[in-house]
Design a protein around this motif. Sequence first.
Motif, mmCIF file in Angstrom:
data_model
loop_
_atom_site.group_PDB
_atom_site.id
_atom_site.type_symbol
_atom_site.label_atom_id
_atom_site.label_comp_id
_atom_site.label_asym_id
_atom_site.label_seq_id
_atom_site.Cartn_x
_atom_site.Cartn_y
_atom_site.Cartn_z
ATOM 1 N N HIS A 105 0.892 -1.165 -0.051
ATOM 2 C CA HIS A 105 -0.138 0.115 0.121
ATOM 3 C C HIS A 105 0.819 1.374 -0.066
ATOM 4 N N CYS A 128 -4.108 -3.416 -2.445
ATOM 5 C CA CYS A 128 -2.854 -3.113 -1.750
ATOM 6 C C CYS A 128 -3.015 -3.547 -0.371
ATOM 7 N N GLN A 349 -6.933 7.201 2.115
ATOM 8 C CA GLN A 349 -5.556 6.473 1.804
ATOM 9 C C GLN A 349 -4.350 7.261 2.351
#
Length: 381
Positions: A105, A128, A349
């Motif tokens: 990720h 991810c 994210q």
Amino acid sequence: MGERFETKTVHIGHEPLRQVTSKSTPIYQTSVFAFQGLEEVEQFYTGHGEYLYTRNGNPNQTELANAITKLEQAEDGVSAASGMGAIMAGVLAVVKPGDHILASHEIYGGTYALLDKELSRLGIELECINLNELTSLDGHIRPNTRLFYMETITNPLLTVADMPGWVQQAKQAGLTVMIDNTFATPYLVQPLTLGADLVVHSATKYIGGHSDATAGVLVGKKELVQRAREIVVNYGASLSPFEAWITSRGLKTLALRMERQCDNAREVAAFLREHPAVGRVYYPSEADVHFFARKKQGAMLSFCLADESRIYDFYRKLDWIKFAPSLAGVETSVSHPVTTSHRAFSEEQRLASGITMGLVRLSVGIEAVEDIVAELDRALS
Ligand SMILES: Cc1ncc(COP(=O)(O)O)c(C=O)c1O
């Protein structure tokens, strides 16, 4: 040669200097190569001639690709118009519609955009995973998983995961492993010797080293690189001769630059850790880099300002350290991941990955370290 002025001006200077042996590589600034006759062109198509058309291949592209192939201890290599071009070619050499990619990720925002936004349109799935929290790939490998992708030192948080362990797990599960070795360079570690199948570089960074060229290189297993080479040609992602030439020239000093930049970064990291205006400093530890061939921690670091609201002030106060959203030149530079390299990430994210508004990414150059420290101190105070 024709006798008329118009014809002579076109042809008179063009005597191929076949007998000349220059010390440095000339730039083959040509879009196409000329042939003696039909037999010679036939040789190209039957695999015996090297160059036809620069999109298919050019001596300067070969020089760069061969150099990285040797330095990474690979079987074969291909250059591309950018790091992203090389990543695209490498990934597409492995996956097809219906396949699934497992990626760390913590990857460069552009790579994420390619894998997520573009490849999903081709029916290629992406997952991810957080390599800092997981210990096993179990539960994430699907019947259609083909590729495992990670960076040696991540952009922008400089995490060094246990690459040998992850590569081993991925290989045991039958996956192809591709590593982005841009931040570490083959000077520090050669992932193919740890079992990876493909290694990619944004040669725009340390390989070129002078922030004056955009280039990419993919090296690794012969059959994968051969397929990637076809993709580079068919998608029109070939590297220009000049970019290849200047990147190859930059490469000659890679060892010297890395040595100095890594040593400088170590001192800068120690300085930042003690500074009251600085919060967390992201810089690999000696233990993190236990599997590196050279026990250096790279030349990139990131840090958070203790007071995030001072971020605009910090960038404004810098004088000769430039704010430039790239890295790895001989000059020290800073970047701001939230507003540049990691724009493709959603806020959720970004926060999950620790990429906050107060995060500064620092690419440490070859200058006198005392000057780098003094300049940072001034902007932080
Ligand atoms: C780790 C990493 N990989 C790949 C890329 C993409 O390379 P390029 O900009 O040469 O396409 C970058 C660019 O910043 C990067 O930092």
